[in-house]
Design a protein around this motif. Structure first.
Motif, PDB file in Angstrom:
ATOM      1  N   LEU A  78       0.855  -1.179   0.000  1.00  0.00           N
ATOM      2  CA  LEU A  78       0.000   0.000   0.000  1.00  0.00           C
ATOM      3  C   LEU A  78       0.893   1.231   0.000  1.00  0.00           C
ATOM      4  O   LEU A  78       1.757   1.394   0.860  1.00  0.00           O
ATOM      5  CB  LEU A  78      -0.900   0.005   1.231  1.00  0.00           C
ATOM      6  N   LYS A  79       0.690   2.127  -0.959  1.00  0.00           N
ATOM      7  CA  LYS A  79       1.550   3.288  -1.128  1.00  0.00           C
ATOM      8  C   LYS A  79       0.951   4.537  -0.483  1.00  0.00           C
ATOM      9  O   LYS A  79      -0.234   4.576  -0.153  1.00  0.00           O
ATOM     10  CB  LYS A  79       1.802   3.527  -2.617  1.00  0.00           C
ATOM     11  N   GLN A  80       1.776   5.549  -0.326  1.00  0.00           N
ATOM     12  CA  GLN A  80       1.331   6.832   0.208  1.00  0.00           C
ATOM     13  C   GLN A  80       0.393   7.506  -0.795  1.00  0.00           C
ATOM     14  O   GLN A  80       0.674   7.559  -1.983  1.00  0.00           O
ATOM     15  CB  GLN A  80       2.530   7.744   0.479  1.00  0.00           C
ATOM     16  N   HIS A  81      -0.729   8.021  -0.287  1.00  0.00           N
ATOM     17  CA  HIS A  81      -1.704   8.718  -1.121  1.00  0.00           C
ATOM     18  C   HIS A  81      -1.908  10.142  -0.610  1.00  0.00           C
ATOM     19  O   HIS A  81      -1.832  10.405   0.587  1.00  0.00           O
ATOM     20  CB  HIS A  81      -3.068   8.013  -1.087  1.00  0.00           C
ATOM     21  N   ASP A  82      -2.221  11.019  -1.540  1.00  0.00           N
ATOM     22  CA  ASP A  82      -2.610  12.385  -1.188  1.00  0.00           C
ATOM     23  C   ASP A  82      -3.260  13.010  -2.413  1.00  0.00           C
ATOM     24  O   ASP A  82      -3.313  12.401  -3.489  1.00  0.00           O
ATOM     25  CB  ASP A  82      -1.399  13.206  -0.734  1.00  0.00           C
ATOM     26  N   TYR A  83      -3.757  14.236  -2.266  1.00  0.00           N
ATOM     27  CA  TYR A  83      -4.353  14.914  -3.413  1.00  0.00           C
ATOM     28  C   TYR A  83      -3.288  15.259  -4.445  1.00  0.00           C
ATOM     29  O   TYR A  83      -2.242  15.813  -4.097  1.00  0.00           O
ATOM     30  CB  TYR A  83      -5.071  16.190  -2.974  1.00  0.00           C
ATOM     31  N   PRO A  84      -3.532  14.951  -5.722  1.00  0.00           N
ATOM     32  CA  PRO A  84      -2.588  15.368  -6.761  1.00  0.00           C
ATOM     33  C   PRO A  84      -2.671  16.877  -6.974  1.00  0.00           C
ATOM     34  O   PRO A  84      -3.708  17.497  -6.712  1.00  0.00           O
ATOM     35  CB  PRO A  84      -3.085  14.611  -8.004  1.00  0.00           C
ATOM     36  N   GLN A  85      -1.590  17.456  -7.431  1.00  0.00           N
ATOM     37  CA  GLN A  85      -1.537  18.902  -7.679  1.00  0.00           C
ATOM     38  C   GLN A  85      -2.006  19.177  -9.104  1.00  0.00           C
ATOM     39  O   GLN A  85      -1.219  19.465  -9.996  1.00  0.00           O
ATOM     40  CB  GLN A  85      -0.115  19.425  -7.442  1.00  0.00           C
ATOM     41  N   TRP A  86      -3.321  19.074  -9.293  1.00  0.00           N
ATOM     42  CA  TRP A  86      -3.895  19.296 -10.616  1.00  0.00           C
ATOM     43  C   TRP A  86      -4.407  20.724 -10.727  1.00  0.00           C
ATOM     44  O   TRP A  86      -5.103  21.223  -9.827  1.00  0.00           O
ATOM     45  CB  TRP A  86      -5.039  18.328 -10.876  1.00  0.00           C
ATOM     46  N   GLU A  87      -4.088  21.364 -11.817  1.00  0.00           N
ATOM     47  CA  GLU A  87      -4.434  22.776 -12.015  1.00  0.00           C
ATOM     48  C   GLU A  87      -5.940  23.027 -11.960  1.00  0.00           C
ATOM     49  O   GLU A  87      -6.398  24.037 -11.428  1.00  0.00           O
ATOM     50  CB  GLU A  87      -3.870  23.265 -13.351  1.00  0.00           C
ATOM     51  N   GLY A  88      -6.729  22.114 -12.501  1.00  0.00           N
ATOM     52  CA  GLY A  88      -8.174  22.328 -12.557  1.00  0.00           C
ATOM     53  C   GLY A  88      -8.901  22.010 -11.269  1.00  0.00           C
ATOM     54  O   GLY A  88     -10.095  22.260 -11.153  1.00  0.00           O
ATOM     55  N   GLY A  89      -8.186  21.449 -10.293  1.00  0.00           N
ATOM     56  CA  GLY A  89      -8.820  21.058  -9.039  1.00  0.00           C
ATOM     57  C   GLY A  89      -9.041  19.563  -8.966  1.00  0.00           C
ATOM     58  O   GLY A  89      -8.956  18.852  -9.965  1.00  0.00           O
ATOM     59  N   VAL A  90      -9.325  19.074  -7.770  1.00  0.00           N
ATOM     60  CA  VAL A  90      -9.527  17.645  -7.536  1.00  0.00           C
ATOM     61  C   VAL A  90     -10.779  17.472  -6.680  1.00  0.00           C
ATOM     62  O   VAL A  90     -11.017  18.238  -5.744  1.00  0.00           O
ATOM     63  CB  VAL A  90      -8.320  17.008  -6.809  1.00  0.00           C
ATOM     64  N   ASN A  91     -11.576  16.483  -6.989  1.00  0.00           N
ATOM     65  CA  ASN A  91     -12.792  16.218  -6.224  1.00  0.00           C
ATOM     66  C   ASN A  91     -12.469  15.698  -4.825  1.00  0.00           C
ATOM     67  O   ASN A  91     -11.425  15.078  -4.596  1.00  0.00           O
ATOM     68  CB  ASN A  91     -13.678  15.218  -6.968  1.00  0.00           C
TER      69      ASN A  91
END
Length: 321
Positions: free
Chosen positions: A200-213
């Motif tokens: 199981l890997k580390q997860h977090d919000y990706p740095q996407w320009e349009g936003g993330v749900n």
């Protein structure tokens, strides 16, 4: 019912999907019950997913679609359900309908939708991974919206086990059914075969320009050279996959919402774990905050509390997770 070995319906973009010559005594991700062929078991063992063609009937899918539309119109209000909208339309003032709602989670109290989780044709295959005593742990109906141009309709690559405080992972499986044709144009699932064998890997919000749900955590570290497979699925096709399999979905480039329904199951030998001090602490905190808002609870909930509330027996004896 048409059973097809999944390499005939999975479409790789790079690399190869493997079906190795495993011996039966080497199986560790599937159980002996004479449902899966030797070739199907070998495929799942090596790749971590298996597609079964034409498993759920058109009539059942239409019933699930009708119930979803009733929920969107607020004609029915199941207890505990979480209704979600895309980040780009979250503040929309439209009258609630299926063009605004992008996902519903935790429909275990909706009798009509929960029928999906107990369909004999689904449980027949679930038992190959969990054993005969089965709990439904997490339910979703996904209504992926046409992308607004900000690419927010895509789902980052992730492992479902990130969200779950129960183990062992080999006794957990997801059933995910296409409610219509799902292909690369409308954002089909993409999987990284064989990654269920890793940690199981580390997860977090990706740095996407349009936003993330909300709650769309993604893996920050994965092998970019791992060959991806896009799962092109017809209406009623169902993919079963391991909770450590890295997967996601692309943006919906069509002009129509695309629908799928799914349930995660756990077997009788699963048990809860404490995620404190692990990579799952961040998702526990966020899910607790969401649950507090949703249910009006003022005390902090842990993941075990939340999943005990969601779990429902679907086959066999009561499981004491």
């Amino acid at each position: 019912m048409d059973l097809v070995v999944p390499r005939l319906v999975a479409h790789p973009t790079s690399g190869a999907v493997s079906s190795s010559s495993l011996q039966p005594q080497q199986f560790q991700y599937t159980l002996d019950n004479n449902v899966l062929s030797l070739e199907q078991r070998q495929f799942y063992e090596e790749n971590g997913f298996l597609v079964i063609k034409n498993l759920v009937s058109d009539a059942d899918i239409q019933r699930f679609r009708d119930e979803f539309e009733k929920i969107c119109r607020k004609e029915v209000k199941p207890m505990g359900i979480m209704v979600m909208r895309d980040v780009t339309i979250a503040k929309s003032e439209y009258i609630p309908d299926e063009k605004v709602i992008t996902k519903i989670q935790d429909f275990q109290e909706d009798e009509e939708l929960f029928r999906y989780c107990a369909l004999p044709e689904i449980l027949k295959y679930v038992e190959c991974f969990t054993g005969p005593d089965i709990m439904a742990m997490h339910t979703m109906l996904i209504n992926k919206p046409p992308d607004s141009g900000k690419k927010t309709s895509r789902h980052p690559l992730h492992q479902d086990l990130h969200y779950f405080p129960f183990r062992p992972s080999n006794l957990v499986v997801c059933a995910w059914t296409a409610m219509e044709l799902i292909d690369r144009n409308n954002g089909c699932l993409v999987v990284l075969p064989g990654t269920h064998k890793g940690p199981l890997k580390q997860h977090d919000y990706p740095q996407w320009e349009g936003g993330v749900n909300i709650l769309f955590h993604g893996i920050q570290d994965y092998d970019k050279n791992n060959g991806r497979v896009h799962l092109v699925m017809e209406k009623g096709d169902t993919v079963f996959f391991h909770p450590l399999l890295i997967h996601g979905s692309g943006r919906n480039k069509s002009q129509r919402f695309r629908k799928a329904i799914s349930c995660h199951y756990a077997g009788a030998n699963c048990h809860y774990i404490d995620v404190k001090g692990t990579s799952q602490e961040n998702i526990e905190k966020e899910i607790s905050q969401v649950a507090n808002r949703l249910y009006g609870i003022k005390t902090n909930l842990n993941l075990q509390d939340i999943w005990r509330f969601r779990a429902r027996l679907v086959k066999g004896k009561r499981i004491s997770l």
